[in-house]
Scaffold this active site. Structure first.
Site, PDB file in Angstrom:
ATOM      1  N   GLY A   9       0.814  -1.210   0.000  1.00 29.85           N
ATOM      2  CA  GLY A   9       0.000   0.000   0.000  1.00 29.85           C
ATOM      3  C   GLY A   9       0.846   1.258   0.000  1.00 29.85           C
ATOM      4  O   GLY A   9       0.407   2.312   0.476  1.00 29.85           O
ATOM      5  N   ILE A  10       2.043   1.200  -0.566  1.00 26.45           N
ATOM      6  CA  ILE A  10       2.963   2.335  -0.528  1.00 26.45           C
ATOM      7  C   ILE A  10       2.442   3.536  -1.322  1.00 26.45           C
ATOM      8  O   ILE A  10       2.816   4.674  -1.057  1.00 26.45           O
ATOM      9  CB  ILE A  10       4.363   1.923  -1.039  1.00 26.45           C
ATOM     10  CG1 ILE A  10       5.403   3.011  -0.703  1.00 26.45           C
ATOM     11  CG2 ILE A  10       4.335   1.613  -2.536  1.00 26.45           C
ATOM     12  CD1 ILE A  10       6.831   2.590  -0.979  1.00 26.45           C
ATOM     13  N   THR A  11       1.557   3.301  -2.286  1.00 25.05           N
ATOM     14  CA  THR A  11       1.025   4.420  -3.077  1.00 25.05           C
ATOM     15  C   THR A  11      -0.163   5.098  -2.409  1.00 25.05           C
ATOM     16  O   THR A  11      -0.681   6.087  -2.918  1.00 25.05           O
ATOM     17  CB  THR A  11       0.606   3.957  -4.482  1.00 25.05           C
ATOM     18  OG1 THR A  11      -0.410   2.958  -4.364  1.00 25.05           O
ATOM     19  CG2 THR A  11       1.791   3.406  -5.255  1.00 25.05           C
ATOM     20  N   GLN A  13      -2.270   6.871   1.040  1.00 28.16           N
ATOM     21  CA  GLN A  13      -1.984   7.969   1.961  1.00 28.16           C
ATOM     22  C   GLN A  13      -0.928   7.570   3.000  1.00 28.16           C
ATOM     23  O   GLN A  13       0.137   8.187   3.102  1.00 28.16           O
ATOM     24  CB  GLN A  13      -3.266   8.390   2.694  1.00 28.16           C
ATOM     25  CG  GLN A  13      -3.016   9.343   3.860  1.00 28.16           C
ATOM     26  CD  GLN A  13      -4.250   9.581   4.702  1.00 28.16           C
ATOM     27  OE1 GLN A  13      -4.852  10.625   4.601  1.00 28.16           O
ATOM     28  NE2 GLN A  13      -4.609   8.620   5.548  1.00 28.16           N
ATOM     29  N   ASP A  14      -1.213   6.525   3.764  1.00 27.17           N
ATOM     30  CA  ASP A  14      -0.307   6.133   4.839  1.00 27.17           C
ATOM     31  C   ASP A  14       1.018   5.629   4.295  1.00 27.17           C
ATOM     32  O   ASP A  14       2.085   5.932   4.847  1.00 27.17           O
ATOM     33  CB  ASP A  14      -0.947   5.043   5.702  1.00 27.17           C
ATOM     34  CG  ASP A  14      -2.154   5.540   6.475  1.00 27.17           C
ATOM     35  OD1 ASP A  14      -2.508   6.728   6.338  1.00 27.17           O
ATOM     36  OD2 ASP A  14      -2.751   4.736   7.220  1.00 27.17           O
ATOM     37  N   ASP A  57       0.484  -8.502  -5.066  1.00 27.87           N
ATOM     38  CA  ASP A  57      -0.911  -8.262  -4.692  1.00 27.87           C
ATOM     39  C   ASP A  57      -1.246  -9.121  -3.474  1.00 27.87           C
ATOM     40  O   ASP A  57      -0.832 -10.282  -3.397  1.00 27.87           O
ATOM     41  CB  ASP A  57      -1.814  -8.642  -5.872  1.00 27.87           C
ATOM     42  CG  ASP A  57      -3.215  -8.095  -5.735  1.00 27.87           C
ATOM     43  OD1 ASP A  57      -3.888  -8.424  -4.741  1.00 27.87           O
ATOM     44  OD2 ASP A  57      -3.641  -7.346  -6.625  1.00 27.87           O
ATOM     45  N   SER A  83     -10.150   0.273   1.345  1.00 28.68           N
ATOM     46  CA  SER A  83     -10.219   1.196   2.472  1.00 28.68           C
ATOM     47  C   SER A  83     -11.526   1.970   2.614  1.00 28.68           C
ATOM     48  O   SER A  83     -11.679   2.724   3.575  1.00 28.68           O
ATOM     49  CB  SER A  83      -9.064   2.206   2.376  1.00 28.68           C
ATOM     50  OG  SER A  83      -9.138   2.930   1.155  1.00 28.68           O
ATOM     51  N   SER A 135      -7.943  -1.494  12.257  1.00 30.21           N
ATOM     52  CA  SER A 135      -8.829  -0.333  12.149  1.00 30.21           C
ATOM     53  C   SER A 135      -9.807  -0.267  13.312  1.00 30.21           C
ATOM     54  O   SER A 135     -10.303  -1.299  13.776  1.00 30.21           O
ATOM     55  CB  SER A 135      -9.607  -0.397  10.830  1.00 30.21           C
ATOM     56  OG  SER A 135     -10.637   0.584  10.803  1.00 30.21           O
ATOM     57  N   GLU A 137     -12.683   0.496  12.984  1.00 29.43           N
ATOM     58  CA  GLU A 137     -13.966   0.013  12.466  1.00 29.43           C
ATOM     59  C   GLU A 137     -14.286  -1.390  12.972  1.00 29.43           C
ATOM     60  O   GLU A 137     -15.444  -1.792  12.963  1.00 29.43           O
ATOM     61  CB  GLU A 137     -13.968   0.029  10.937  1.00 29.43           C
ATOM     62  CG  GLU A 137     -14.026   1.417  10.320  1.00 29.43           C
ATOM     63  CD  GLU A 137     -15.379   2.100  10.533  1.00 29.43           C
ATOM     64  OE1 GLU A 137     -16.397   1.385  10.564  1.00 29.43           O
ATOM     65  OE2 GLU A 137     -15.402   3.335  10.658  1.00 29.43           O
ATOM     66  N   TYR A 159     -16.048  -4.628   5.861  1.00 28.94           N
ATOM     67  CA  TYR A 159     -14.714  -4.032   6.057  1.00 28.94           C
ATOM     68  C   TYR A 159     -14.240  -4.277   7.489  1.00 28.94           C
ATOM     69  O   TYR A 159     -13.137  -4.767   7.730  1.00 28.94           O
ATOM     70  CB  TYR A 159     -14.761  -2.538   5.765  1.00 28.94           C
ATOM     71  CG  TYR A 159     -13.495  -1.800   6.128  1.00 28.94           C
ATOM     72  CD1 TYR A 159     -12.466  -1.652   5.206  1.00 28.94           C
ATOM     73  CD2 TYR A 159     -13.312  -1.256   7.398  1.00 28.94           C
ATOM     74  CE1 TYR A 159     -11.296  -0.986   5.535  1.00 28.94           C
ATOM     75  CE2 TYR A 159     -12.152  -0.591   7.750  1.00 28.94           C
ATOM     76  CZ  TYR A 159     -11.146  -0.459   6.813  1.00 28.94           C
ATOM     77  OH  TYR A 159      -9.989   0.197   7.152  1.00 28.94           O
ATOM     78  N   LYS A 163     -11.149  -6.676   8.808  1.00 33.42           N
ATOM     79  CA  LYS A 163     -10.065  -6.087   9.593  1.00 33.42           C
ATOM     80  C   LYS A 163      -9.915  -6.797  10.938  1.00 33.42           C
ATOM     81  O   LYS A 163      -8.797  -6.990  11.437  1.00 33.42           O
ATOM     82  CB  LYS A 163     -10.317  -4.596   9.789  1.00 33.42           C
ATOM     83  CG  LYS A 163      -9.923  -3.728   8.604  1.00 33.42           C
ATOM     84  CD  LYS A 163      -8.420  -3.681   8.430  1.00 33.42           C
ATOM     85  CE  LYS A 163      -7.976  -2.677   7.398  1.00 33.42           C
ATOM     86  NZ  LYS A 163      -6.493  -2.619   7.275  1.00 33.42           N
TER      87      LYS A 163
END
Length: 345
Positions: A9-11, A13-14, A57, A83, A135, A137, A159, A163
């Site tokens: 998930g490097i691309t 936000q986090d 992936d 997300s 999360s 959530e 979701y 998680k």
């Protein structure tokens, strides 16, 4: 010798903030990107000469084994996920596959590459350390407020359920196999790089209204409250969690809640407008995904990690509005603002 980190998930936000932060600490940073992604057009476009990218992936176990074997990381940060909570109701199976089974596949990849192929037993998985982005959530219809590391999961969406599965697996691999695995239970965190959820929807709309591109903003629930923080602060907690002598889970949040109305008021005031002239509200299609009041009890992160947020809620909202206003006005650097590499606190 520099430490090596692999970020899924490097691309996102986090992932982009974490990559910047680790580069500032002289890490060698590897990132996992899907075959569909164009990293140069993403949030890490400005880092392309500084990071090593691998194709893979979370739905493909072989690609994860290959990535871990190639990068040989000291630390693995699993930040990739589907997300958007409401979307998980439309693609529930995909949410389970990525956010739940994806965690299992990454943990197994670390086991295989580290050489633990025999019966379960502590201390046999090498020195790789694993961080799972859990999360808030997963607390869903929360049994208590505020929520801490031992608050039981009661998710209200696919979701959140996925998680929760990934979170519990991470603890299982730590407790049963002796792996150094950590879950950071992340409460809402935003930035100028966030994809449009409620906070980014507000900041984008305020910028567009200020520039005359639209007139009204509709929101489902003005009274909904969240524990909102700044993503650049939260990646510091991720890193700190993997530097401790022993592994543990950490709630990461501010401990303070604010309403959507608070965010709207601050955002419109930043551009000199009265929000009441532009905002309408009423029930919408995302109502089923709404959780009860979620507020972080981050005492463990403060006491063990020495972590505290540095950006206030008000500063965060103003930062996002300013960034969207500049971006829509043609400032190409706005989306990469602010850079967090090397920040301490």
């Amino acid at each position: 010798m520099s430490k090596r980190a692999l970020i899924t998930g490097i691309t996102g936000q986090d992932g982009s903030y974490l990559a910047e932060y680790l580069l500032g600490l002289d890490y060698q940073v590897w990132g996992l990107v899907t075959h569909r992604a164009d990293p140069r057009a993403s949030r890490i476009g400005h880092l392309m000469d500084e990071v090593c990218l691998l194709r893979g992936d979370l739905t493909n176990a072989d690609s994860l084994v290959a990535a871990v074997d190639k990068a040989q990381p000291d630390e693995v940060y699993n930040l990739a996920a589907m997300s958007f909570v409401p979307l998980s109701w439309q693609q529930a199976e995909l949410a389970a596959d990525v956010n739940g089974m994806g965690v299992l596949r990454m943990l197994e990849a670390i086991r295989l590459v580290s050489g633990q192929n025999g019966p379960p037993g502590p201390g046999r998985t090498g020195d790789m350390r694993f961080y799972q982005a859990s999360s808030s959530e997963m607390f869903g219809n929360a049994a208590e407020t505020p929520q801490h590391e031992t608050t039981p999961p009661r998710p209200r969406s696919p979701y959140g359920a996925a998680k929760a599965y990934g979170h519990l697996l991470t603890g299982n691999y730590r407790d049963t196999l002796g792996m150094y695995t950590v879950s950071g239970i992340m409460f809402n965190h935003e930035s100028p790089r966030r994809r449009p959820g409620v906070a980014r929807k507000i900041s984008l709309a305020v910028a567009r209204i200020k520039l005359g591109h639209q007139d009204k903003l509709h929101l489902d629930r003005l009274d909904a409250r969240r524990d909102w923080g700044y993503a650049g602060d939260y990646v510091r907690a991720m890193h700190l969690a993997l530097q401790q002598e022993s592994a543990a889970d950490y709630v990461i949040g501010t401990g303070h809640t604010h309403s959507v109305r608070d965010m709207v008021r601050i955002a419109f005031a930043e551009v000199g407008l009265d929000w009441r002239d532009h905002v309408t509200s009423g029930p919408g299609q995302d109502e089923a995904a709404e959780t009860d009041l979620l507020r972080a009890d981050a005492v463990r992160a403060r006491s063990r990690l020495g972590w505290r947020p540095t950006i206030s809620f008000e500063e965060l909202v103003r930062m996002m509005v300013d960034s969207d206003l500049r971006r829509l006005a043609g400032d190409r650097d706005a989306v990469a603002y602010p850079r967090t590499a090397g920040q301490v606190g």
